[in-house]
Scaffold this motif. Structure first.
Motif, PDB file in Angstrom:
ATOM      1  N   PRO A 155       0.841  -1.208   0.000  1.00 20.87           N
ATOM      2  CA  PRO A 155       0.000   0.000   0.000  1.00 20.87           C
ATOM      3  C   PRO A 155       0.870   1.250   0.000  1.00 20.87           C
ATOM      4  CG  PRO A 155       0.144  -0.896   2.203  1.00 20.87           C
ATOM      5  CD  PRO A 155       0.865  -1.871   1.303  1.00 20.87           C
ATOM      6  N   PRO A 156       0.341   2.361  -0.493  1.00 21.62           N
ATOM      7  CA  PRO A 156       1.133   3.604  -0.462  1.00 21.62           C
ATOM      8  C   PRO A 156       1.390   4.019   0.986  1.00 21.62           C
ATOM      9  CG  PRO A 156      -1.145   4.043  -1.095  1.00 21.62           C
ATOM     10  CD  PRO A 156      -0.989   2.557  -1.090  1.00 21.62           C
ATOM     11  N   PRO A 157       2.563   4.566   1.262  1.00 18.63           N
ATOM     12  CA  PRO A 157       2.866   4.969   2.638  1.00 18.63           C
ATOM     13  C   PRO A 157       1.949   6.090   3.114  1.00 18.63           C
ATOM     14  CG  PRO A 157       4.538   5.775   1.102  1.00 18.63           C
ATOM     15  CD  PRO A 157       3.646   4.865   0.332  1.00 18.63           C
ATOM     16  N   GLU A 158       1.613   6.040   4.398  1.00 14.30           N
ATOM     17  CA  GLU A 158       0.783   7.080   4.999  1.00 14.30           C
ATOM     18  C   GLU A 158       1.621   7.867   5.987  1.00 14.30           C
ATOM     19  OE1 GLU A 158      -3.026   5.813   6.469  1.00 14.30           O
ATOM     20  OE2 GLU A 158      -3.005   4.009   5.202  1.00 14.30           O
ATOM     21  N   PRO A 159       1.455   9.174   6.004  1.00 16.81           N
ATOM     22  CA  PRO A 159       2.243  10.003   6.925  1.00 16.81           C
ATOM     23  C   PRO A 159       2.054   9.563   8.370  1.00 16.81           C
ATOM     24  CG  PRO A 159       1.074  11.358   5.326  1.00 16.81           C
ATOM     25  CD  PRO A 159       0.551   9.973   5.169  1.00 16.81           C
ATOM     26  N   GLY A 160       3.168   9.407   9.056  1.00 14.66           N
ATOM     27  CA  GLY A 160       3.114   9.067  10.470  1.00 14.66           C
ATOM     28  C   GLY A 160       2.875   7.607  10.769  1.00 14.66           C
ATOM     29  N   LYS A 161       2.750   6.758   9.749  1.00 13.99           N
ATOM     30  CA  LYS A 161       2.516   5.333   9.972  1.00 13.99           C
ATOM     31  C   LYS A 161       3.662   4.523   9.382  1.00 13.99           C
ATOM     32  CE  LYS A 161      -2.532   5.404  10.180  1.00 13.99           C
ATOM     33  NZ  LYS A 161      -3.781   4.791   9.653  1.00 13.99           N
TER      34      LYS A 161
END
Length: 277
Positions: free
Chosen positions: A40-46
């Motif tokens: 999955p595309p990276p999510e900010p802060g995760k």
């Protein structure tokens, strides 16, 4: 006293409720197919979620596909081809596997000959190594009937090696039963569990099943049955039959070598023990 793990934190709960699963999972807990191999595309802060492709999980799935269509070979196929198999529609897998065996015939023979040189079955069969060598070369030359008829007698020869007294008359049915029991009790090594599991069902479910008529033989399809071949009810002198016999004989030689190292043969132990007096 420590408190029990809350149900919401147990491994089973976490596996069932982890949301989308990426990759193959780890064998033997393989993720259900089709596998999601796109991260999955990276999510900010995760944390970034990686995709795990476990080669043993891949091999486990391919071994299941091979068992379904009655072909051996999981221990001979590289991971790239295994992934190709898993991406192939089920109806096209048999033709793909057959084409692979045709294209890799020399490579298969060379691999089996190399393995054969590492086995020590002296004292268990007077002809097993010679028979396997000749069967491999027959296979290389496309002589599938010669391959099959060279190898089948060796199974009973190994079976009789388990008798406590080699001079004793042993019923054929009992000898084969003893062989299957000893195979089931042989410890696995880390390098061969999937190959073992994928091949031993040929011995348990096909090779030595009763076969008294042509109709009985037809029930086994192209998977070899010793009685059908030796008594003329059917013949397995084709690519699938000879490939199966070669792969199963290879795993049997490996097991016999292992059992010999574990001193599982009383007559060999007696013959090699130093004299006492």
């Amino acid at each position: 006293m420590t408190s029990a793990t809350p149900p919401s934190q147990t491994p089973d709960f976490l596996r069932r409720n982890a949301g989308p699963r990426y990759g193959t999972g780890m064998w033997p807990m393989v993720n259900p197919r089709p596998w999601n191999l796109t991260p999955p595309p990276p999510e900010p802060g995760k944390p970034v979620i990686g995709v795990l492709i476990d080669p043993v999980s891949v091999a486990s799935e391919v071994a299941g596909e091979l068992k379904t269509i009655g072909w051996p070979g999981i221990g001979l196929m590289d991971q790239d081809f295994q992934m190709e198999v898993l991406n192939t529609p089920s109806s096209e897998i048999p033709a793909k596997i057959e084409a692979w065996f045709v294209a890799h015939r020399d490579e298969i023979c060379d691999t089996l000959l190399t393995r054969l040189r590492g086995y020590d079955v002296a004292g268990l069969s007077a002809t097993a190594v010679e028979a396997m060598t000749e069967a491999i070369e027959s296979y290389r030359a496309g002589k599938h009937l010669s391959t099959v008829r060279t190898l089948f007698p060796e199974f009973e020869c190994f079976a009789r090696a388990f008798t406590t007294d080699p001079t004793q008359k042993v019923n054929q049915k009992q000898a084969i039963s003893d062989l299957k029991e000893m195979i089931n009790r042989t410890p696995l090594m880390k390098d061969d569990p999937l190959e073992m599991f994928s091949l031993l069902h040929f011995i348990d479910d096909h090779f030595f099943q009763n076969c008294w008529t042509v109709a009985d033989a037809q029930m086994f399809g192209p998977i070899p049955n010793r009685h059908a071949e030796l008594h003329g009810f059917a013949s397995y002198g084709h690519l699938q039959g000879s490939s199966t016999l070669l792969c199963v004989m290879d795993i049997l030689l490996k097991l016999m070598d292992r059992l010999k190292k574990l001193n599982a043969f009383p007559h060999l132990t007696r013959s090699t023990s130093p004299a006492t007096g």
